[in-house]
Write an enzyme that holds these catalytic residues in place. Structure first.
Site, PDB file in Angstrom:
ATOM      1  N   ASN A   1       0.844  -1.196   0.000  1.00  0.00           N
ATOM      2  CA  ASN A   1       0.000   0.000   0.000  1.00  0.00           C
ATOM      3  C   ASN A   1       0.875   1.241   0.000  1.00  0.00           C
ATOM      4  OD1 ASN A   1       0.562   0.790   2.817  1.00  0.00           O
ATOM      5  ND2 ASN A   1      -0.452  -1.159   3.250  1.00  0.00           N
TER       6      ASN A   1
ATOM      7  N   ASP B   1      -4.623  -6.301   5.131  1.00  0.00           N
ATOM      8  CA  ASP B   1      -5.694  -7.132   5.690  1.00  0.00           C
ATOM      9  C   ASP B   1      -5.811  -8.463   4.955  1.00  0.00           C
ATOM     10  OD1 ASP B   1      -6.646  -5.327   7.668  1.00  0.00           O
ATOM     11  OD2 ASP B   1      -7.490  -4.096   6.067  1.00  0.00           O
TER      12      ASP B   1
ATOM     13  N   LYS C   1     -11.319  -3.252  18.932  1.00  0.00           N
ATOM     14  CA  LYS C   1      -9.939  -3.684  19.165  1.00  0.00           C
ATOM     15  C   LYS C   1      -9.479  -3.399  20.595  1.00  0.00           C
ATOM     16  CE  LYS C   1      -8.810  -3.361  14.259  1.00  0.00           C
ATOM     17  NZ  LYS C   1      -7.765  -3.378  13.250  1.00  0.00           N
TER      18      LYS C   1
ATOM     19  N   PHE D   1      -4.678   3.142  14.912  1.00  0.00           N
ATOM     20  CA  PHE D   1      -4.977   4.175  13.921  1.00  0.00           C
ATOM     21  C   PHE D   1      -6.179   3.745  13.112  1.00  0.00           C
ATOM     22  CE2 PHE D   1      -1.843   7.621  13.501  1.00  0.00           C
ATOM     23  CZ  PHE D   1      -1.063   7.293  14.598  1.00  0.00           C
TER      24      PHE D   1
HETATM   25  N1  CTP Z   1      -4.141  -3.423  12.109  1.00  0.00           N
HETATM   26  C1  CTP Z   1      -3.522  -4.527  12.652  1.00  0.00           C
HETATM   27  N2  CTP Z   1      -3.495  -5.700  11.951  1.00  0.00           N
HETATM   28  C2  CTP Z   1      -4.100  -5.811  10.752  1.00  0.00           C
HETATM   29  C3  CTP Z   1      -4.760  -4.681  10.194  1.00  0.00           C
HETATM   30  C4  CTP Z   1      -4.752  -3.496  10.903  1.00  0.00           C
HETATM   31  O1  CTP Z   1      -2.987  -4.448  13.749  1.00  0.00           O
HETATM   32  N3  CTP Z   1      -4.042  -6.967  10.107  1.00  0.00           N
HETATM   33  C5  CTP Z   1      -4.138  -2.174  12.887  1.00  0.00           C
HETATM   34  C6  CTP Z   1      -3.546  -0.972  12.170  1.00  0.00           C
HETATM   35  O2  CTP Z   1      -2.163  -0.845  12.422  1.00  0.00           O
HETATM   36  C7  CTP Z   1      -4.333   0.181  12.778  1.00  0.00           C
HETATM   37  C8  CTP Z   1      -5.668  -0.428  13.096  1.00  0.00           C
HETATM   38  O3  CTP Z   1      -5.466  -1.828  13.104  1.00  0.00           O
HETATM   39  O4  CTP Z   1      -3.752   0.636  13.989  1.00  0.00           O
HETATM   40  C9  CTP Z   1      -6.750  -0.078  12.104  1.00  0.00           C
HETATM   41  O5  CTP Z   1      -6.344  -0.392  10.815  1.00  0.00           O
HETATM   42  P1  CTP Z   1      -7.260  -0.114   9.530  1.00  0.00           P
HETATM   43  O6  CTP Z   1      -6.638  -0.776   8.352  1.00  0.00           O
HETATM   44  O7  CTP Z   1      -7.606   1.320   9.433  1.00  0.00           O
HETATM   45  O8  CTP Z   1      -8.563  -0.825   9.923  1.00  0.00           O
HETATM   46  P2  CTP Z   1      -9.001  -2.280   9.806  1.00  0.00           P
HETATM   47  O9  CTP Z   1      -9.232  -2.793  11.172  1.00  0.00           O
HETATM   48  O10 CTP Z   1      -8.047  -3.089   9.020  1.00  0.00           O
HETATM   49  O11 CTP Z   1     -10.423  -2.159   9.137  1.00  0.00           O
HETATM   50  P3  CTP Z   1     -10.851  -1.647   7.689  1.00  0.00           P
HETATM   51  O12 CTP Z   1      -9.735  -1.998   6.756  1.00  0.00           O
HETATM   52  O13 CTP Z   1     -12.079  -2.355   7.443  1.00  0.00           O
HETATM   53  O14 CTP Z   1     -11.030  -0.172   7.837  1.00  0.00           O
END
Ligand code: CTP
Length: 407
Positions: free
Chosen positions: A212, A288, A348, A330
């Site tokens: 990303n 993700d 979370k 975040f």
């Molecule tokens: N995060 C994590 N592990 C993952 C994905 C995200 O620990 N596999 C953490 C990121 O570092 C951030 C938080 O979760 O602090 C939110 O990440 P974000 O990508 O914005 O949200 P998601 O929970 O992944 O949800 P979505 O993509 O549906 O917005």
């Protein structure tokens, strides 16, 4: 919070070596960081760079003599006024004088009479620097509580090559931040912060990957802000921009950075280091989804290609926080920022969530600026930090988090 150097009185003692001209760039840099910069110039240093240069750069009169009636600052008060004294460049001669308590000019007298933190920036010919007498004097200064920087290595003005060059300004700036922050007590002093940075890379085959656009700039800005408030940081960095990484390591070195590649690597590194930390600051843009890895390069064929993606583990959500460490997540969002951020805070089980916008004119992705909203668990209020350079917002958010965890 203001920039750490805003309003701070920093005195640079410039002593007589060819690197004296680099002290002019340092003075200008510190002035831009909003410090009040004072210069004491030895007689020999003034042969390399004139007092007028320093006066023009700092806006302050330059002290060149012990008993200078034209100076607005009586000579003894510069020692009391200074929040920090740098000797840059420091010759072998001034190092020897300082180490042995000699006070026969303005620089050595100021060093002896000031209780401010002091940083020595040696710059000289390699043979002089490596001479056991100089090394002995430097060790003495360290034992007396001075911070002593290692010079850079490379080509010297005298045509030889070796250790003795004036360090890059960023490295001196990093040292200044660490020295000043060690002297102040904040709610984050000596707290260990584990920060994740950048994006992760999910390999498709030996030559391709999915990632990303995260540059890691936000995480490095926060890391610097935590260091400036006296905290210790350990950064776990995925895919980050070279510029952002260089900018950070040129100030603080590479010791506290662990580089990883994938979401799985990041999870492993976070799990391994979580016990040690007081706060997890999960800034990284963790993938993700990941593709099912092919050991062989996927050959192209006619028509389209579909990749099957499977879920990665959510690091934040699965962290075992038995000892109640502070967890900050975040939320990078394109819309419904508040609603999604608050959902993440709850789902979370975070203490804080910092939301940032990742679309439109004020997108935080890849750029130098961001606007942020801080949400704290159990607190109804949301704290908005308007669109500003990431470094400035990071200082403000860190200061606010410090206040909130103190309550
Ligand atoms: N995060 C994590 N592990 C993952 C994905 C995200 O620990 N596999 C953490 C990121 O570092 C951030 C938080 O979760 O602090 C939110 O990440 P974000 O990508 O914005 O949200 P998601 O929970 O992944 O949800 P979505 O993509 O549906 O917005």
């Amino acid at each position: 919070m203001k920039s750490l150097l805003e309003g701070k009185h920093i005195t640079i003692c410039v002593t007589g070596g060819i690197a004296a001209y680099k002290a002019a760039a340092l003075a200008s840099f510190l002035k831009k960081k909003k410090a009040e910069v004072h210069i004491i110039l030895t007689k020999n240093a003034a042969r390399f760079v004139s007092a007028i240069t320093f006066k023009s750069l700092t806006g302050n009169p330059v002290i060149t003599k012990m008993f200078d009636s034209s100076s607005f600052i009586p000579h003894i008060s510069i020692a009391q006024l200074s929040d920090l004294i740098l000797v840059a460049p420091a010759t072998a001669n001034v190092i020897a004088k300082a180490a042995n308590g000699i006070a026969d000019d303005m620089v050595s007298t100021t060093l002896l009479s000031s209780t401010a933190p002091k940083i020595i920036v040696p710059a000289m010919n390699t043979a002089m620097y490596e001479n056991p007498i100089t090394q002995h004097n430097l060790k003495k200064l360290i034992n007396f509580g001075f911070d002593v920087m290692e010079p850079d290595s490379g080509e010297m003005a005298c045509g030889t090559s070796g250790k003795g060059r004036f360090p890059e300004i960023n490295r001196i700036y990093g040292k200044i931040i660490q020295t000043l922050s060690a002297k102040q007590v904040t709610p984050l002093s000596n707290k260990k912060i584990l920060i994740t940075a950048g994006g992760t890379i999910e390999d498709i085959d030996p030559v391709r990957y999915i990632s990303n656009r995260s540059s890691g700039q936000t995480a490095f800005a926060f890391a610097e802000a935590f260091i400036a408030t006296g905290a210790k940081v350990h950064i776990i960095a995925g895919h980050v921009s070279e510029r952002a990484l260089d900018n950070f390591t040129s100030k603080f070195g590479t010791n506290d950075i662990t580089m990883i590649r994938s979401a799985a690597d990041m999870k492993k590194a976070v799990d391994e280091n979580f016990e040690e930390c007081d706060m997890l600051f999960m800034c990284a843009a963790v993938a993700d989804y990941k593709p099912n890895y092919s050991n062989h390069k996927i050959k192209k064929a006619d028509g389209s290609l579909s990749l099957e993606l499977s879920r990665t583990e959510d690091i934040l959500q699965n962290i075992k926080n038995d000892s109640n460490k502070i967890i900050v997540g975040f939320a990078a969002e394109t819309d419904n920022i508040e609603e999604y951020a608050l959902k993440k805070l709850e789902k979370k089980n975070l203490d804080f969530v910092i939301a940032n916008k990742v679309c439109g004119n004020e997108s935080a992705i890849g750029g130098e600026c961001s606007s942020l909203i801080l949400f704290a668990k159990d607190k109804k209020e949301q704290i908005i930090f308007p669109y500003l350079p990431k470094t400035e917002n990071a200082f403000k958010v860190v200061e606010k988090i410090g206040e909130l965890i103190k309550d």
